[in-house]
Design a protein around this motif. Structure first.
Motif, PDB file in Angstrom:
ATOM      1  N   SER A  97      -4.657  -2.345  11.197  1.00  0.00           N
ATOM      2  CA  SER A  97      -3.547  -1.939  10.337  1.00  0.00           C
ATOM      3  C   SER A  97      -3.776  -2.479   8.924  1.00  0.00           C
ATOM      4  O   SER A  97      -4.374  -3.541   8.741  1.00  0.00           O
ATOM      5  CB  SER A  97      -2.212  -2.425  10.895  1.00  0.00           C
ATOM      6  OG  SER A  97      -2.141  -3.828  10.821  1.00  0.00           O
ATOM      7  N   PRO A  98      -3.317  -1.726   7.895  1.00  0.00           N
ATOM      8  CA  PRO A  98      -3.572  -2.120   6.510  1.00  0.00           C
ATOM      9  C   PRO A  98      -3.146  -3.550   6.172  1.00  0.00           C
ATOM     10  O   PRO A  98      -3.847  -4.248   5.452  1.00  0.00           O
ATOM     11  CB  PRO A  98      -2.782  -1.091   5.704  1.00  0.00           C
ATOM     12  CG  PRO A  98      -2.745   0.115   6.584  1.00  0.00           C
ATOM     13  CD  PRO A  98      -2.651  -0.428   7.981  1.00  0.00           C
ATOM     14  N   HIS A  99      -2.031  -4.025   6.708  1.00  0.00           N
ATOM     15  CA  HIS A  99      -1.590  -5.372   6.344  1.00  0.00           C
ATOM     16  C   HIS A  99      -2.386  -6.474   7.035  1.00  0.00           C
ATOM     17  O   HIS A  99      -2.350  -7.623   6.615  1.00  0.00           O
ATOM     18  CB  HIS A  99      -0.076  -5.532   6.584  1.00  0.00           C
ATOM     19  CG  HIS A  99       0.316  -5.624   8.019  1.00  0.00           C
ATOM     20  ND1 HIS A  99       0.472  -4.517   8.815  1.00  0.00           N
ATOM     21  CD2 HIS A  99       0.573  -6.697   8.808  1.00  0.00           C
ATOM     22  CE1 HIS A  99       0.818  -4.896  10.028  1.00  0.00           C
ATOM     23  NE2 HIS A  99       0.882  -6.209  10.055  1.00  0.00           N
ATOM     24  N   VAL A 100      -3.157  -6.147   8.075  1.00  0.00           N
ATOM     25  CA  VAL A 100      -3.977  -7.137   8.775  1.00  0.00           C
ATOM     26  C   VAL A 100      -5.389  -7.211   8.177  1.00  0.00           C
ATOM     27  O   VAL A 100      -6.050  -8.243   8.261  1.00  0.00           O
ATOM     28  CB  VAL A 100      -4.048  -6.794  10.287  1.00  0.00           C
ATOM     29  CG1 VAL A 100      -5.059  -7.662  11.015  1.00  0.00           C
ATOM     30  CG2 VAL A 100      -2.679  -6.924  10.922  1.00  0.00           C
ATOM     31  N   ARG A 101      -5.837  -6.147   7.533  1.00  0.00           N
ATOM     32  CA  ARG A 101      -7.220  -6.080   7.023  1.00  0.00           C
ATOM     33  C   ARG A 101      -7.562  -7.230   6.081  1.00  0.00           C
ATOM     34  O   ARG A 101      -8.694  -7.692   6.062  1.00  0.00           O
ATOM     35  CB  ARG A 101      -7.468  -4.758   6.301  1.00  0.00           C
ATOM     36  CG  ARG A 101      -7.568  -3.593   7.223  1.00  0.00           C
ATOM     37  CD  ARG A 101      -7.913  -2.318   6.471  1.00  0.00           C
ATOM     38  NE  ARG A 101      -7.474  -1.200   7.251  1.00  0.00           N
ATOM     39  CZ  ARG A 101      -6.981  -0.083   6.737  1.00  0.00           C
ATOM     40  NH1 ARG A 101      -6.873   0.056   5.429  1.00  0.00           N
ATOM     41  NH2 ARG A 101      -6.594   0.893   7.523  1.00  0.00           N
ATOM     42  N   GLN A 102      -6.588  -7.704   5.318  1.00  0.00           N
ATOM     43  CA  GLN A 102      -6.866  -8.784   4.359  1.00  0.00           C
ATOM     44  C   GLN A 102      -7.321 -10.072   5.043  1.00  0.00           C
ATOM     45  O   GLN A 102      -7.938 -10.915   4.413  1.00  0.00           O
ATOM     46  CB  GLN A 102      -5.633  -9.042   3.506  1.00  0.00           C
ATOM     47  CG  GLN A 102      -4.428  -9.527   4.303  1.00  0.00           C
ATOM     48  CD  GLN A 102      -3.193  -9.686   3.462  1.00  0.00           C
ATOM     49  OE1 GLN A 102      -3.256 -10.183   2.356  1.00  0.00           O
ATOM     50  NE2 GLN A 102      -2.062  -9.246   3.997  1.00  0.00           N
ATOM     51  N   PHE A 103      -7.060 -10.196   6.336  1.00  0.00           N
ATOM     52  CA  PHE A 103      -7.420 -11.405   7.069  1.00  0.00           C
ATOM     53  C   PHE A 103      -8.710 -11.260   7.884  1.00  0.00           C
ATOM     54  O   PHE A 103      -9.101 -12.196   8.576  1.00  0.00           O
ATOM     55  CB  PHE A 103      -6.278 -11.811   8.013  1.00  0.00           C
ATOM     56  CG  PHE A 103      -4.959 -11.964   7.313  1.00  0.00           C
ATOM     57  CD1 PHE A 103      -4.746 -12.984   6.385  1.00  0.00           C
ATOM     58  CD2 PHE A 103      -3.921 -11.071   7.552  1.00  0.00           C
ATOM     59  CE1 PHE A 103      -3.531 -13.120   5.733  1.00  0.00           C
ATOM     60  CE2 PHE A 103      -2.703 -11.201   6.899  1.00  0.00           C
ATOM     61  CZ  PHE A 103      -2.515 -12.229   5.993  1.00  0.00           C
ATOM     62  N   THR A 104      -9.369 -10.099   7.810  1.00  0.00           N
ATOM     63  CA  THR A 104     -10.533  -9.836   8.660  1.00  0.00           C
ATOM     64  C   THR A 104     -11.847 -10.373   8.075  1.00  0.00           C
ATOM     65  O   THR A 104     -12.836 -10.448   8.793  1.00  0.00           O
ATOM     66  CB  THR A 104     -10.707  -8.330   8.901  1.00  0.00           C
ATOM     67  OG1 THR A 104     -10.980  -7.682   7.658  1.00  0.00           O
ATOM     68  CG2 THR A 104      -9.478  -7.728   9.571  1.00  0.00           C
ATOM     69  N   GLY A 105     -11.874 -10.677   6.796  1.00  0.00           N
ATOM     70  CA  GLY A 105     -13.126 -11.057   6.156  1.00  0.00           C
ATOM     71  C   GLY A 105     -13.888  -9.851   5.623  1.00  0.00           C
ATOM     72  O   GLY A 105     -14.923 -10.002   4.981  1.00  0.00           O
ATOM     73  N   PHE A 106     -13.366  -8.639   5.888  1.00  0.00           N
ATOM     74  CA  PHE A 106     -13.958  -7.416   5.376  1.00  0.00           C
ATOM     75  C   PHE A 106     -13.031  -6.841   4.304  1.00  0.00           C
ATOM     76  O   PHE A 106     -11.971  -7.381   4.035  1.00  0.00           O
ATOM     77  CB  PHE A 106     -14.158  -6.405   6.527  1.00  0.00           C
ATOM     78  CG  PHE A 106     -15.219  -6.840   7.499  1.00  0.00           C
ATOM     79  CD1 PHE A 106     -16.557  -6.529   7.288  1.00  0.00           C
ATOM     80  CD2 PHE A 106     -14.889  -7.555   8.633  1.00  0.00           C
ATOM     81  CE1 PHE A 106     -17.531  -6.937   8.188  1.00  0.00           C
ATOM     82  CE2 PHE A 106     -15.851  -7.979   9.542  1.00  0.00           C
ATOM     83  CZ  PHE A 106     -17.183  -7.665   9.309  1.00  0.00           C
ATOM     84  N   ALA A 107     -13.436  -5.714   3.707  1.00  0.00           N
ATOM     85  CA  ALA A 107     -12.633  -5.097   2.649  1.00  0.00           C
ATOM     86  C   ALA A 107     -11.283  -4.636   3.199  1.00  0.00           C
ATOM     87  O   ALA A 107     -11.181  -4.234   4.354  1.00  0.00           O
ATOM     88  CB  ALA A 107     -13.384  -3.899   2.058  1.00  0.00           C
ATOM     89  N   SER A 108     -10.258  -4.709   2.358  1.00  0.00           N
ATOM     90  CA  SER A 108      -8.932  -4.251   2.810  1.00  0.00           C
ATOM     91  C   SER A 108      -8.723  -2.781   2.478  1.00  0.00           C
ATOM     92  O   SER A 108      -7.926  -2.122   3.123  1.00  0.00           O
ATOM     93  CB  SER A 108      -7.834  -5.119   2.222  1.00  0.00           C
ATOM     94  OG  SER A 108      -7.901  -5.143   0.820  1.00  0.00           O
ATOM     95  N   VAL A 109      -9.400  -2.270   1.467  1.00  0.00           N
ATOM     96  CA  VAL A 109      -9.421  -0.829   1.155  1.00  0.00           C
ATOM     97  C   VAL A 109     -10.695  -0.479   0.446  1.00  0.00           C
ATOM     98  O   VAL A 109     -11.391  -1.269  -0.066  1.00  0.00           O
ATOM     99  CB  VAL A 109      -8.237  -0.343   0.284  1.00  0.00           C
ATOM    100  CG1 VAL A 109      -6.985  -0.288   1.101  1.00  0.00           C
ATOM    101  CG2 VAL A 109      -8.071  -1.163  -0.941  1.00  0.00           C
TER     102      VAL A 109
END
Length: 109
Positions: A97-109
């Motif tokens: 989900s878009p709001h979780v991507r920032q915590f993955t270590g990968f790009a958020s968009v």
């Protein structure tokens, strides 16, 4: 990253996933749309009387970034791409989900 051919790298990684130990009657297909940058690994066939069909991996290249839309591999396609030199900032985990991507270590968009 300058000089990296993302379509070629994606196709190379996906081609590795055709070497599978699937049950008799099933197969893996690679589907590449090079003009629109859509890349899929599909599993299809029959396991006894049951029809098997589905995406194993789905990747799009959007605005210069590799979007992993679906990944049912154990090792993770994102990790394979990083091993080949793709920066994490160019890989989006589209299945998160878009709001979780920032915590993955990968790009958020």
């Amino acid at each position: 990253m300058e000089g990296m051919n993302y379509p070629e790298l994606v196709q190379t990684v996906l081609a590795r996933h055709t070497e599978s130990h699937l049950a008799k009657g099933t197969e893996i297909q690679l589907i590449f749309d090079n003009q629109k940058n859509h890349y899929l690994v599909i599993h299809l066939g029959w396991e006894g009387e049951k029809r098997t069909y589905g995406s194993v991996i789905h990747i799009d290249i959007i605005n210069g970034k590799i979007w992993i839309q679906c990944d049912f591999t154990e090792e993770g396609v994102a990790n394979e791409l990083v091993e080949l030199g793709v920066p994490k900032t160019d890989i989006v985990l589209g299945f998160r989900s878009p709001h979780v991507r920032q915590f993955t270590g990968f790009a958020s968009v």
